[in-house]
Design a protein around this motif. Structure first.
Motif, PDB file in Angstrom:
ATOM      1  N   PHE A 251       0.831  -1.206   0.000  1.00 45.40           N
ATOM      2  CA  PHE A 251       0.000   0.000   0.000  1.00 45.40           C
ATOM      3  C   PHE A 251       0.864   1.254   0.000  1.00 45.40           C
ATOM      4  CE2 PHE A 251      -2.985  -3.243   1.272  1.00 45.40           C
ATOM      5  CZ  PHE A 251      -4.086  -2.905   0.512  1.00 45.40           C
ATOM      6  N   LYS A 252       1.996   1.201   0.686  1.00 50.30           N
ATOM      7  CA  LYS A 252       2.920   2.343   0.679  1.00 50.30           C
ATOM      8  C   LYS A 252       3.520   2.514  -0.718  1.00 50.30           C
ATOM      9  CE  LYS A 252       5.645   5.589   2.184  1.00 50.30           C
ATOM     10  NZ  LYS A 252       6.397   5.900   1.001  1.00 50.30           N
ATOM     11  N   LYS A 253       3.876   1.413  -1.381  1.00 52.07           N
ATOM     12  CA  LYS A 253       4.394   1.500  -2.752  1.00 52.07           C
ATOM     13  C   LYS A 253       3.357   2.103  -3.683  1.00 52.07           C
ATOM     14  CE  LYS A 253       6.520  -2.789  -2.346  1.00 52.07           C
ATOM     15  NZ  LYS A 253       6.844  -4.100  -2.881  1.00 52.07           N
ATOM     16  N   ALA A 254       2.101   1.736  -3.484  1.00 52.22           N
ATOM     17  CA  ALA A 254       1.031   2.304  -4.306  1.00 52.22           C
ATOM     18  C   ALA A 254       0.947   3.815  -4.095  1.00 52.22           C
ATOM     19  CB  ALA A 254      -0.306   1.638  -3.982  1.00 52.22           C
ATOM     20  N   LEU A 255       1.053   4.247  -2.850  1.00 50.57           N
ATOM     21  CA  LEU A 255       1.051   5.692  -2.580  1.00 50.57           C
ATOM     22  C   LEU A 255       2.279   6.368  -3.199  1.00 50.57           C
ATOM     23  CD1 LEU A 255      -0.141   5.728   1.145  1.00 50.57           C
ATOM     24  CD2 LEU A 255      -1.403   6.613  -0.833  1.00 50.57           C
ATOM     25  N   ASP A 256       3.411   5.698  -3.134  1.00 51.31           N
ATOM     26  CA  ASP A 256       4.629   6.251  -3.727  1.00 51.31           C
ATOM     27  C   ASP A 256       4.496   6.423  -5.243  1.00 51.31           C
ATOM     28  OD1 ASP A 256       5.841   6.305  -1.246  1.00 51.31           O
ATOM     29  OD2 ASP A 256       7.005   4.469  -1.574  1.00 51.31           O
ATOM     30  N   LEU A 257       3.804   5.499  -5.885  1.00 48.25           N
ATOM     31  CA  LEU A 257       3.627   5.590  -7.343  1.00 48.25           C
ATOM     32  C   LEU A 257       2.887   6.863  -7.762  1.00 48.25           C
ATOM     33  CD1 LEU A 257       2.729   1.959  -8.438  1.00 48.25           C
ATOM     34  CD2 LEU A 257       4.771   3.253  -9.027  1.00 48.25           C
ATOM     35  N   LEU A 258       2.059   7.385  -6.872  1.00 46.76           N
ATOM     36  CA  LEU A 258       1.299   8.594  -7.199  1.00 46.76           C
ATOM     37  C   LEU A 258       2.216   9.777  -7.497  1.00 46.76           C
ATOM     38  CD1 LEU A 258      -1.600   8.369  -4.601  1.00 46.76           C
ATOM     39  CD2 LEU A 258      -1.582   7.598  -6.983  1.00 46.76           C
ATOM     40  N   GLU A 259       3.414   9.753  -6.931  1.00 53.08           N
ATOM     41  CA  GLU A 259       4.374  10.829  -7.172  1.00 53.08           C
ATOM     42  C   GLU A 259       4.858  10.855  -8.621  1.00 53.08           C
ATOM     43  OE1 GLU A 259       7.535  10.601  -4.300  1.00 53.08           O
ATOM     44  OE2 GLU A 259       6.115  10.371  -2.643  1.00 53.08           O
ATOM     45  N   TYR A 260       4.721   9.758  -9.330  1.00 51.69           N
ATOM     46  CA  TYR A 260       5.210   9.672 -10.699  1.00 51.69           C
ATOM     47  C   TYR A 260       4.146  10.003 -11.741  1.00 51.69           C
ATOM     48  CZ  TYR A 260       9.134   7.497  -8.427  1.00 51.69           C
ATOM     49  OH  TYR A 260      10.204   7.258  -7.605  1.00 51.69           O
ATOM     50  N   ILE A 261       2.948  10.237 -11.278  1.00 51.58           N
ATOM     51  CA  ILE A 261       1.867  10.600 -12.200  1.00 51.58           C
ATOM     52  C   ILE A 261       1.841  12.113 -12.301  1.00 51.58           C
ATOM     53  CG2 ILE A 261      -0.611  10.521 -12.629  1.00 51.58           C
ATOM     54  CD1 ILE A 261      -0.671   7.877 -11.068  1.00 51.58           C
ATOM     55  N   ASP A 262       1.998  12.611 -13.507  1.00 47.81           N
ATOM     56  CA  ASP A 262       2.017  14.061 -13.722  1.00 47.81           C
ATOM     57  C   ASP A 262       0.688  14.676 -13.345  1.00 47.81           C
ATOM     58  OD1 ASP A 262       4.624  14.005 -14.710  1.00 47.81           O
ATOM     59  OD2 ASP A 262       3.948  13.611 -16.760  1.00 47.81           O
ATOM     60  N   GLU A 263       0.775  15.863 -12.750  1.00 50.08           N
ATOM     61  CA  GLU A 263      -0.436  16.570 -12.341  1.00 50.08           C
ATOM     62  C   GLU A 263      -1.295  16.976 -13.527  1.00 50.08           C
ATOM     63  OE1 GLU A 263       0.225  19.757  -9.600  1.00 50.08           O
ATOM     64  OE2 GLU A 263       1.536  18.530  -8.366  1.00 50.08           O
ATOM     65  N   ASP A 264      -0.666  17.157 -14.684  1.00 49.76           N
ATOM     66  CA  ASP A 264      -1.436  17.585 -15.850  1.00 49.76           C
ATOM     67  C   ASP A 264      -2.159  16.424 -16.538  1.00 49.76           C
ATOM     68  OD1 ASP A 264       1.032  16.563 -16.613  1.00 49.76           O
ATOM     69  OD2 ASP A 264       1.119  17.754 -18.452  1.00 49.76           O
ATOM     70  N   GLU A 265      -1.891  15.208 -16.079  1.00 50.91           N
ATOM     71  CA  GLU A 265      -2.594  14.063 -16.641  1.00 50.91           C
ATOM     72  C   GLU A 265      -4.003  14.010 -16.055  1.00 50.91           C
ATOM     73  OE1 GLU A 265      -0.524  10.400 -17.201  1.00 50.91           O
ATOM     74  OE2 GLU A 265       1.369  11.350 -16.691  1.00 50.91           O
ATOM     75  N   GLU A 266      -4.900  13.395 -16.763  1.00 50.41           N
ATOM     76  CA  GLU A 266      -6.306  13.360 -16.361  1.00 50.41           C
ATOM     77  C   GLU A 266      -6.564  12.289 -15.306  1.00 50.41           C
ATOM     78  OE1 GLU A 266      -8.627  13.004 -19.887  1.00 50.41           O
ATOM     79  OE2 GLU A 266      -7.655  14.720 -20.825  1.00 50.41           O
TER      80      GLU A 266
END
Length: 133
Positions: free
Chosen positions: A25-40
């Protein structure tokens, strides 16, 4: 690239991953940092989904009757995720949805009527948010 991270995130937290623990679950939260804010993609909605799935991994009904809600929930995946975030110096106020938003999530419908769950969750939120002060 967004699709790759989204698929990996789903693998970490899916119900099929029966052995998922706080690290997943922590890795899943960490992955959010790699998703660009401008993506939908609604990052806050994904955080909510990840935390709700972490909460649902534990049997909250077994905590009823325990005197100390923080002690009672210390072995839950959700609390272990909070502890990992704190240990890494993450600001929980900016990394967690409001406790009431979490409690109103449709993902937690099965726990909404459990007053013990609500009490334990709120107590742990308060406890771990105060760790930052």
């Amino acid at each position: 690239m967004k699709i790759y991270y989204m698929l990996k995130l789903k693998l970490y937290i899916s119900e099929e991953n029966r052995r998922a623990n706080e690290y997943d679950f922590k890795k899943a939260l960490d992955l959010l940092e790699y998703i660009d804010e401008d993506e939908e993609v609604d990052i806050e909605e994904l955080k909510l989904d990840i935390l709700c799935k972490a909460i649902k991994r534990d049997m909250w009904s077994t905590l009823d009757g325990k005197d100390d809600p923080v002690e009672a929930a210390k072995d839950s995946i959700f609390v272990k995720v909070l502890q990992k975030l704190l240990n890494e110096g993450k600001d929980l106020k900016n990394n967690l949805p409001d406790v009431n938003v979490l409690l109103q999530s449709g993902e937690l419908d099965s726990l909404k009527t459990d007053r013990c769950f609500e009490f334990v969750l709120k107590a742990n939120y308060e406890y771990y948010l105060k760790q930052l002060e």
